[in-house]
Design a protein around this motif. Structure first.
Motif, PDB file in Angstrom:
ATOM      1  N   CYS A  20       0.858  -1.202   0.000  1.00  0.00           N
ATOM      2  CA  CYS A  20       0.000   0.000   0.000  1.00  0.00           C
ATOM      3  C   CYS A  20       0.887   1.243   0.000  1.00  0.00           C
ATOM      4  O   CYS A  20       1.252   1.762   1.057  1.00  0.00           O
ATOM      5  CB  CYS A  20      -0.928  -0.008   1.207  1.00  0.00           C
ATOM      6  N   THR A  21       1.229   1.700  -1.188  1.00  0.00           N
ATOM      7  CA  THR A  21       2.217   2.785  -1.321  1.00  0.00           C
ATOM      8  C   THR A  21       1.595   4.180  -1.365  1.00  0.00           C
ATOM      9  O   THR A  21       2.296   5.180  -1.275  1.00  0.00           O
ATOM     10  CB  THR A  21       3.047   2.581  -2.610  1.00  0.00           C
ATOM     11  N   ASP A  22       0.245   4.253  -1.515  1.00  0.00           N
ATOM     12  CA  ASP A  22      -0.382   5.570  -1.658  1.00  0.00           C
ATOM     13  C   ASP A  22      -1.014   6.066  -0.354  1.00  0.00           C
ATOM     14  O   ASP A  22      -1.820   6.990  -0.355  1.00  0.00           O
ATOM     15  CB  ASP A  22      -1.441   5.533  -2.769  1.00  0.00           C
ATOM     16  N   PRO A  24      -1.244   8.139   2.939  1.00  0.00           N
ATOM     17  CA  PRO A  24      -0.569   9.359   3.416  1.00  0.00           C
ATOM     18  C   PRO A  24       0.176   9.120   4.727  1.00  0.00           C
ATOM     19  O   PRO A  24      -0.292   8.382   5.590  1.00  0.00           O
ATOM     20  CB  PRO A  24      -1.718  10.356   3.624  1.00  0.00           C
ATOM     21  N   THR A 182      -5.434  -1.224   4.819  1.00  0.00           N
ATOM     22  CA  THR A 182      -4.022  -0.937   4.506  1.00  0.00           C
ATOM     23  C   THR A 182      -3.094  -1.278   5.680  1.00  0.00           C
ATOM     24  O   THR A 182      -1.878  -1.276   5.522  1.00  0.00           O
ATOM     25  CB  THR A 182      -3.835   0.556   4.157  1.00  0.00           C
ATOM     26  N   SER A 302      -4.895  10.495   7.901  1.00  0.00           N
ATOM     27  CA  SER A 302      -4.230   9.188   7.984  1.00  0.00           C
ATOM     28  C   SER A 302      -4.695   8.519   9.276  1.00  0.00           C
ATOM     29  O   SER A 302      -5.250   9.177  10.166  1.00  0.00           O
ATOM     30  CB  SER A 302      -2.714   9.370   8.020  1.00  0.00           C
TER      31      SER A 302
END
Length: 424
Positions: A20-22, A24, A182, A302
């Motif tokens: 999960c790279t997106d 914040p 995530t 976040s």
């Protein structure tokens, strides 16, 4: 020249799945001298366990709570315990609540054997008239639970309440697998099942409200912060005491609509030009802010920042009488534990403002938080929003870019401004 401590990132406490790279990054930082540390927290207790909570509220508002003690501090902020109680009194209450939760869970398990089995359903288990759906996935899951020794009560006639409860179980399951997906924590089937168990038991326990989408977002942090399932359940139940009105639905309306009406009134006072523009666009009902109020900004921040925002809000709103508001008043009077007097020093800053102002029932700080976000985006909304879709897009673009501390500070300023203007 003084060097500012940049603080330590807190994201390590809530690890994100590597794919999960997106997601914040949290802006919340653990800062020495600002964040409430374990040492400062424990120093606020007297030898018998009574807590001078006033010493901690400003620290929480300034710098949040260290993740290692967040769960136990939240239990006080949400009114699970009276700060004037001793260690022994709290332990007794804790044990009683854990037993009560197990009894509730056992009642639910007798009605549906998957409760407490470490598994959960994501497909309907009965039809509207209470007949089993014969869904092969459900049959397989129930079959596994029966193999593990769960009792079968399928032949017992169901009440209307039981039918309504069973109709929600698959929806809870669908929401559970989508909640905080995530996070590494929810890669575990055991943790997903724990979330489903608590929400299912709560849905039965609070038959008036039952289960609504959004509750899983509110419950998820409790499970991560409090290891014992019973403790997590009652902490969630205390949070729902504040918010259940938002989830109460009738044929004509959803409970949160009254908060949206309050938001419209506040915006009309503090930013009349923006309010007029939103009304012109057909957004005078403020439904575009529905989600922010329902799940307290869980989607706009976040994960770590949303927890930071919540604890700042609760510290600002803190009322030391919360415990007694939620408990059985007659029992409190009988034991002589009620009415010890409320000191302003033990109240949060927002609560003190409301006490000073007196008058009508105060609005929750969440209304002013949303108003502060709208105020912050006022010029953009006025110049770029040509329809409600534009309003939604501008607000969605904020996700992950909001500053929790700034939002809380601005909410307090707007609250003061609103009270002053509303009196004129």
């Amino acid at each position: 020249m003084m060097w500012r401590d940049p603080g330590t990132p807190a994201d390590d406490y809530y690890q994100v799945r590597p794919e999960c790279t997106d997601v914040p990054e949290s802006k919340f930082r653990i800062k020495a001298g600002k964040t409430l540390s374990a040492r400062k927290w424990h120093a606020a207790f007297a030898p018998d366990g009574t807590l001078d909570i006033g010493k901690t509220l400003n620290r929480i508002h300034r710098g949040g709570i260290h993740p290692s003690i967040r769960g136990e501090v939240w239990e006080f902020l949400l009114g699970c315990y009276d700060p004037k109680s001793t260690y022994e009194e709290r332990q007794e209450i804790r044990e009683q609540r854990r037993v009560k939760y197990e009894i509730l869970k056992e009642v639910c398990k007798k009605m549906f054997p998957l409760i407490g089995s470490g598994k959960f359903v994501t497909a309907p288990i009965i039809t509207e008239n209470g007949e089993p759906t014969q869904d092969p996935i459900v049959l397989q899951q129930i079959g596994l639970a029966k193999e593990e020794g769960a009792e079968d009560h399928s032949d017992v006639p169901m009440s209307k309440k039981e039918i309504e409860w069973k109709l929600t179980l698959h929806q809870i399951g669908l929401d559970v697998v989508r909640t905080d997906r995530t996070l590494v924590f929810y890669e575990s089937q055991e943790n997903l099942a724990k979330l489903w168990d608590i929400l299912s038991v709560y849905s039965w326990f609070d038959g008036d409200v039952g289960y609504c989408q959004g509750m899983s977002d509110l419950c998820s942090p409790m499970i991560m912060l409090l290891e014992n399932e019973g403790d997590a359940f009652w902490c969630f139940e205390r949070l729902m005491r504040r918010l259940r009105g938002n989830f109460r639905c009738t044929e004509d309306s959803v409970g949160v609509e009254s908060q949206l009406t309050n938001l419209a009134s506040v915006t009309q006072v503090i930013d009349p030009k923006l309010h007029q523009h939103l009304e012109t666009l057909g957004g005078g009902d403020y439904l575009f802010a529905f989600r922010m109020l329902m799940v307290l900004f869980r989607r706009e921040f976040s994960f770590g920042d949303s927890l930071y925002l919540w604890e700042m809000m609760w510290a600002l709103e803190y009322d030391p009488d919360l415990f007694y508001m939620y408990e059985d008043f007659e029992a409190c009077e009988r034991d002589g534990t009620k009415g010890k007097g409320k000191s302003r020093k033990q109240c949060g800053k927002y609560e003190r403002e409301n006490m000073r102002n007196g008058g009508a029932a105060p609005l929750p700080i969440s209304v002013f938080l949303v108003a502060s976000v709208l105020k912050d985006k006022s010029s953009k909304l006025l110049t770029e929003a040509r329809g409600l879709d534009d309003v939604v897009k501008i607000l969605n673009d904020m996700t992950g870019n909001l500053d929790a501390k700034k939002a809380c500070t601005n909410a307090m300023k707007l609250h003061k401004k609103y009270l002053k203007k509303a009196k004129m």
